[in-house]
Design an enzyme around this catalytic site. Sequence first.
Site, PDB file in Angstrom:
ATOM      1  N   HIS A 173       0.715  -1.086   0.035  1.00  0.00           N
ATOM      2  CA  HIS A 173      -0.088   0.083   0.012  1.00  0.00           C
ATOM      3  C   HIS A 173       0.852   1.354   0.023  1.00  0.00           C
ATOM      4  CE1 HIS A 173      -3.494   2.548   0.525  1.00  0.00           C
ATOM      5  NE2 HIS A 173      -3.117   3.181   1.534  1.00  0.00           N
ATOM      6  N   CYS A 196      -3.327   3.157  -5.359  1.00  0.00           N
ATOM      7  CA  CYS A 196      -2.816   3.991  -4.529  1.00  0.00           C
ATOM      8  C   CYS A 196      -1.481   4.466  -4.747  1.00  0.00           C
ATOM      9  CB  CYS A 196      -2.641   3.222  -3.146  1.00  0.00           C
ATOM     10  SG  CYS A 196      -1.811   1.645  -3.092  1.00  0.00           S
TER      11      CYS A 196
END
Length: 169
Positions: free
Chosen positions: A30, A120
Amino acid sequence: MAPSRRFTADEGGYAQPGDLIEILRPAYQHWALYLGDGYIINVTPVGDVAPGTMSSTKSVLTRKARVRMQLLKDVVGEDKYRINNKYDSCYAPLPVEEIIRRAERYIDTEVPYDVLASNCEHFVTMLRYGEGVSNQAKKAIGAMGAAVVAAGAISLLGFAMGRSREKHN
C-alpha cells in the site's frame, strides 16, 4: 476531520514531506505520501469502515476511493513500512511545496480507482512527480499476460495430443 494546519517543507524527522511511503502488507504494497508531523495522505475504498486498511480483496472490486489524511502509525498498524522514492532516478520530483499543495486539495475527496490503472501507487506518484506510475500494477499485468499465454499453450498442447490420439485409433 483533517486538521486545519498546513504542512511545510522544513519539518524534521526521518520521513520528509513529499516522501513516498511503501507499506508492506501481506499480499501487496500500500502506498502513501508523507505530509509531515506524522501524517500521510492515501486512498482507501469508499465506505471502508477501517480507513487505514485497504484489504486486497476490496481494493480489487472497488471503482472509487476516498483520499484520506491519517496518522502514518494508524495506517501502518503492525505492518512494516519504508520510505521509497524509487522513481526519483526516472522522474524529477516536483517542489515539495507544490507536492503538499496538490495533496491537500485531494483530502476528503473521492477519486477513480482501478487496481491496475489508477491505484494507491499511481495516486501518490502523481502527487510527487506529476505522473502516476505503478510497478506493482505493471507486474500484475505481466503476470496476467503470462498466465494467459500459459493457459493458451496448455490448451494448444491438449488439442494437439487429442488430435494425435485420434490419428492412432
